[in-house]
Design an enzyme around this catalytic site. Structure first.
Site, short mmCIF file in Angstrom:
data_model
loop_
_atom_site.label_atom_id
_atom_site.label_comp_id
_atom_site.label_asym_id
_atom_site.label_seq_id
_atom_site.Cartn_x
_atom_site.Cartn_y
_atom_site.Cartn_z
N HIS A 194 0.87 5.06 1.13
CA HIS A 194 0.20 6.09 1.92
C HIS A 194 0.31 7.40 1.16
O HIS A 194 1.41 7.76 0.71
CB HIS A 194 0.89 6.30 3.27
CG HIS A 194 0.84 5.13 4.21
ND1 HIS A 194 -0.05 5.07 5.25
CD2 HIS A 194 1.57 4.00 4.28
CE1 HIS A 194 0.14 3.95 5.94
NE2 HIS A 194 1.12 3.28 5.37
N HIS A 200 0.84 -1.19 0.00
CA HIS A 200 0.00 0.00 0.00
C HIS A 200 0.88 1.24 0.00
O HIS A 200 1.90 1.29 0.67
CB HIS A 200 -0.94 0.04 1.21
CG HIS A 200 -0.29 -0.26 2.52
ND1 HIS A 200 0.06 -1.53 2.90
CD2 HIS A 200 0.09 0.56 3.53
CE1 HIS A 200 0.60 -1.49 4.11
NE2 HIS A 200 0.66 -0.23 4.51
#
Ligand code: AMP
Length: 117
Positions: free
Chosen positions: A106, A104
């Site tokens: 951010h 992921h």
């Protein structure tokens, strides 16, 4: 590390857990972080099963890599952050404190972000 199909982001992709979606296409899902660390805190995840940045770079086919990075930019545009700016973070592995073992990015934004590290 092998991919854990029961990690929280895998559950989000399977719609077993709700999320506040910002942007979605064939390659990515972007949603708001549940515990924001900035005024705007988004997460962008690939739809493929990759544990972290190095797993993704080593194993994802070119179209998924393109799709992921284009998806990050599409999310930035959806949030209208191109002018004001943002910080991209990829926590990777134990020393980074990575909590969720699904790649992921951010996106941190919406305020002056202070110390770079
Ligand atoms: P990391 O420490 O880089 O693995 O970041 C994981 C992020 O996922 C943290 O910022 C958490 O606040 C966030 N998070 C955990 N569970 C959820 C969830 N169900 N929905 C949205 N964000 C989440």
């Amino acid at each position: 590390m092998s991919y854990d199909i029961n990690n929280v982001f895998a559950k989000i992709l399977r719609k077993e857990i709700p999320n506040k979606t910002i942007y979605e296409d064939d390659f990515v899902l972007a949603f708001y972080d549940l515990y924001p660390k900035a005024k705007i805190h988004a997460l962008v995840i690939p739809k493929g099963q990759y544990v972290d940045f190095q797993d993704f770079i080593q194993h994802a086919p070119a179209n998924e890599k393109d799709g992921f990075f284009n998806g990050i930019l599409a999310t930035v545009r959806t949030l209208q952050l191109e002018e004001s700016g943002y910080r991209l973070v990829f926590n990777t592995g134990r020393d980074s404190g990575q909590e969720v073992p699904h790649l992921h990015a951010h996106i941190l934004a919406g305020q002056k972000l202070g110390d770079k590290l």
